[in-house]
Write an enzyme that holds these catalytic residues in place. Structure first.
Site, PDB file in Angstrom:
ATOM      1  N   HIS A 125      54.067  72.998  57.718  1.00 12.18           N
ATOM      2  CA  HIS A 125      55.028  73.700  58.564  1.00 12.18           C
ATOM      3  C   HIS A 125      56.157  74.191  57.646  1.00 12.18           C
ATOM      4  CE1 HIS A 125      58.321  73.985  61.567  1.00 12.18           C
ATOM      5  NE2 HIS A 125      57.379  74.032  62.481  1.00 12.18           N
ATOM      6  N   ASP A 202      55.144  64.202  56.945  1.00 15.89           N
ATOM      7  CA  ASP A 202      55.671  64.920  58.101  1.00 15.89           C
ATOM      8  C   ASP A 202      54.826  64.501  59.302  1.00 15.89           C
ATOM      9  OD1 ASP A 202      56.042  66.685  60.176  1.00 15.89           O
ATOM     10  OD2 ASP A 202      55.918  68.505  58.968  1.00 15.89           O
ATOM     11  N   GLN A 205      53.578  65.969  64.357  1.00 11.61           N
ATOM     12  CA  GLN A 205      52.464  66.098  65.306  1.00 11.61           C
ATOM     13  C   GLN A 205      51.670  64.813  65.448  1.00 11.61           C
ATOM     14  OE1 GLN A 205      51.949  68.629  67.278  1.00 11.61           O
ATOM     15  NE2 GLN A 205      53.466  69.957  66.349  1.00 11.61           N
ATOM     16  N   LYS A 228      58.758  65.754  70.504  1.00 17.20           N
ATOM     17  CA  LYS A 228      57.296  65.898  70.493  1.00 17.20           C
ATOM     18  C   LYS A 228      56.629  64.633  71.024  1.00 17.20           C
ATOM     19  CE  LYS A 228      57.333  69.346  67.073  1.00 17.20           C
ATOM     20  NZ  LYS A 228      56.935  70.732  67.249  1.00 17.20           N
ATOM     21  N   CYS A 366      55.166  78.780  62.769  1.00 12.85           N
ATOM     22  CA  CYS A 366      55.957  78.321  61.614  1.00 12.85           C
ATOM     23  C   CYS A 366      55.069  77.836  60.485  1.00 12.85           C
ATOM     24  CB  CYS A 366      56.965  77.237  61.988  1.00 12.85           C
ATOM     25  SG  CYS A 366      58.145  77.753  63.222  1.00 12.85           S
TER      26      CYS A 366
HETATM   27  N1  PMP Z   1      56.446  69.742  61.123  1.00 17.33           N
HETATM   28  C1  PMP Z   1      55.478  69.965  62.009  1.00 17.33           C
HETATM   29  C2  PMP Z   1      54.052  69.663  61.647  1.00 17.33           C
HETATM   30  C3  PMP Z   1      55.794  70.483  63.260  1.00 17.33           C
HETATM   31  O1  PMP Z   1      54.830  70.715  64.152  1.00 17.33           O
HETATM   32  C4  PMP Z   1      57.151  70.747  63.579  1.00 17.33           C
HETATM   33  C5  PMP Z   1      57.537  71.332  64.922  1.00 17.33           C
HETATM   34  N2  PMP Z   1      56.773  72.442  65.297  1.00 17.33           N
HETATM   35  C6  PMP Z   1      58.123  70.472  62.619  1.00 17.33           C
HETATM   36  C7  PMP Z   1      57.724  69.980  61.402  1.00 17.33           C
HETATM   37  C8  PMP Z   1      59.555  70.721  62.869  1.00 17.33           C
HETATM   38  O2  PMP Z   1      60.026  69.895  63.886  1.00 17.33           O
HETATM   39  P1  PMP Z   1      61.449  70.153  64.544  1.00 17.33           P
HETATM   40  O3  PMP Z   1      61.495  71.613  64.890  1.00 17.33           O
HETATM   41  O4  PMP Z   1      61.448  69.271  65.761  1.00 17.33           O
HETATM   42  O5  PMP Z   1      62.471  69.768  63.549  1.00 17.33           O
END
Ligand code: PMP
Length: 408
Positions: A125, A202, A205, A228, A366
Site C-alpha cells: 500500500h 503492515d 488487512q 478495519k 492506493c
Molecule cells: N496498508 C494496507 C494494506 C491498507 O489496506 C491500508 C488501508 N487501505 C493502509 C495500509 C492504510 O491504513 P489507514 O488508511 O487506516 O492508515
C-alpha cells in the site's frame, strides 16, 4: 464462546439494515473500512455522553475514569495481539501514522546510513512506500522491491536473494488490500532475523481476518488501523518491541509525552507515552477496545472459515461471468477479490451497481505499483467480512450481469 450465526451477527450492525438507492445495502467494501457493531457505537456514545474528560491529567473522578478506560483499551489490544507488555502498544491514528512514526524516528535515531536499503514488496500500500521515500530525502536510503508473480504472490526466493549487508529493515504487508494475497510473514521474519534484520509488518488487512500473535510471529513492528477491525476511524496501533521503542526518539513533541520541561532541556516519558504527544483520540481508543471485546466473543477460526467460504463462493460465481478476470489468484488468499470485466471501465461497474445498493471499491486501491505490475489502470474490488452472505454475492453477480447488458 458465542456460536457464529450470520443472521444474528447482522443484527449487531445497524447500518446493514439501511437502504441505498431504494435497495437494501450490500456492503462489499470491507477492505476500505469495516462497519461497526452497536456495542462499539454505544461505547463511544457512553464516553461522550457520561464519561468525557481528558486523560492522564486531573485527579478528579471523570478524568480518572476516562484514563482507566483508555488504558484498559490498551490492555485489550495487548492481549488481542499477544504483545509482551502494554508499553509496547503505541496508540496512533492508523496504519499510515504507525509506519510514518517508525520511518521518521528510526531515521532520527541515525539508524540508517547513506546507501542502506529498506526492503518492501511490489504489493505494498502507498502507506508502506511513501514514508520510506520521505525519509530518503533526508538520508539517502534505497527502497528495494521484492517482486510478485502473475498470481500476485510474493516471490519468496527472490526475497532471500535481495537481502544483503545493506538491508537495514524489511517492511512488508501481511495481506494485500488489492490482491488479497497472504504473505508468508513468519518465514520472512525468520529469515530476516537470521541476518539480524528487523521486520515491520503492515497488518491493516490481516487484523480483521487472522488471529495475530506478535510474539509467535516475532515481528519487530506490527501496524494496524482500528477502523478495519470494526472499531472507529482515527485510532490505530503500532506494536513495537521494547528494545526498538526504547531506542527510537519521540515522534512529536508536546504535552503528555514529557517528564520534565525547562527552556533548556526536556526529558521524555517512558514508552509508549513518549510517542503519544497531545490529547489522543480517547473515544477512539475506547471504541477500539469495544471492537476487540466484540470479536473476542467468537472463535476467530470460525469467522475465518466462514469468510473463506464466502471467498470460495464469490470466486466461483465471478468466474462464471464471461469476460471477467480476477486479478490476484494467490493460493493463500483472504476475502478480497479484485476483478476486471472486458471492455468496461471499473468506474462504470462501481457506479452502475451502486444503483442496486451495492458498495464496492473501484480504482487503484492506493497500490499503484500493483496496477503497473499488471498493466491495468484500476480494478473493481469486492471485499467481504463475516457479516456478508452468499445472497449478497448473488446480488453482486446479478448486478454485474446488468452492467454487461448495458454495455453489450
Ligand atoms: N496498508 C494496507 C494494506 C491498507 O489496506 C491500508 C488501508 N487501505 C493502509 C495500509 C492504510 O491504513 P489507514 O488508511 O487506516 O492508515
Amino acid at each position: 464462546k458465542r456460536k457464529f450465526n450470520v443472521e444474528e451477527v447482522r443484527n449487531d450492525f445497524p447500518i446493514l439494515k439501511r437502504e441505498v438507492n431504494g435497495k437494501p445495502l450490500v456492503y462489499l467494501d470491507n477492505a476500505a473500512t469495516s462497519q461497526k457493531p452497536q456495542s462499539v457505537i454505544d461505547a463511544i456514545t457512553q464516553y461522550y455522553t457520561y464519561d468525557n474528560a481528558n486523560i492522564h491529567r486531573g485527579l478528579y473522578f471523570l478524568s480518572e475514569l476516562a484514563t482507566e478506560q483508555y488504558e484498559n483499551a490498551r490492555l485489550k489490544v495487548k492481549e488481542f495481539i499477544n504483545a509482551m507488555s502494554v508499553s509496547e502498544i503505541v496508540f496512533v491514528r492508523g496504519t499510515t501514522e504507525a509506519i510514518n512514526l517508525v520511518a521518521s524516528t528510526l531515521c532520527r535515531a541515525k539508524y540508517f546510513n547513506e546507501g542502506d536499503e529498506v526492503l518492501v514488496s511490489h504489493m505494498e500500500h502507498h502507506a508502506n512506500i511513501v514514508p520510506w521515500q520521505l525519509i530518503s530525502d533526508r538520508k539517502k536510503i534505497n527502497l528495494k522491491v521484492i517482486p510478485i508473480n502473475d498470481n500476485g504472490e510474493l516471490d519468496y526466493e527472490e526475497f532471500e536473494k535481495q537481502v544483503n549487508e545493506k538491508t537495514k529493515l524489511v517492511s512488508v504487508v501481511h495481506i494485500s488490500n488489492a490482491l488479497g494475497s497472504i504473505n508468508p510473514v513468519k518465514q520472512i521474519i525468520e529469515f530476516a532475523h537470521s541476518k539480524k534484520i528487523p521486520v515491520l509488518i503492515d497488518g491493516a488487512q490481516a487484523i480483521p481476518h487472522l488471529k495475530i500473535d506478535v510474539q509467535e510471529l516475532d515481528a519487530d513492528f506490527y501496524a494496524f488501523s482500528g477502523h478495519k477491525v470494526f472499531g472507529p476511524t482515527g485510532i490505530g496501533v503500532l506494536y513495537g518491541k521494547t528494545e526498538f521503542l526504547e531506542m527510537m526518539p519521540p515522534y512529536q513533541g508536546g504535552g503528555d509525552m514529557i517528564r520534565t520541561v525547562t527552556f533548556e532541556k526536556t526529558t521524555f516519558d517512558d514508552i509508549p507515552r513518549k510517542f503519544e504527544a497531545g490529547t489522543p483520540n480517547i473515544a477512539g481508543g475506547i471504541g477500539l477496545g469495544a471492537a476487540i471485546d466484540y470479536l473476542n466473543q467468537f472463535d476467530r477460526n470460525e469467522l475465518a472459515e466462514y469468510e473463506n467460504d464466502l471467498l470460495k463462493y464469490a470466486t466461483e460465481r465471478l468466474s462464471e461471468v464471461e469476460g471477467l478476470k480476477i486479478i490476484g489468484t494467490a493460493k493463500e488468499k483472504a476475502s478480497v477479490i479484485s476483478f476486471l470485466i472486458e471492455g468496461i471501465h471499473p468506474y462504470d461497474i462501481g457506479t452502475i451497481i451502486d444503483t442496486d445498493g451495492i458498495a464496492i471499491r473501484t480504482g487503484h486501491h492506493c497500490t499503484q505499483p500493483i496496477m503497473q505490475r499488471f498493466n491495468i489502470p484500476a480494478t473493481a474490488r469486492a471485499s467481504f467480512a463475516f457479516y456478508n452472505t452468499k445472497e449478497e454475492i448473488d446480488k453482486l453477480i446479478n448486478s454485474l450481469y446488468k452492467v454487461k447488458r448495458m454495455f453489450s
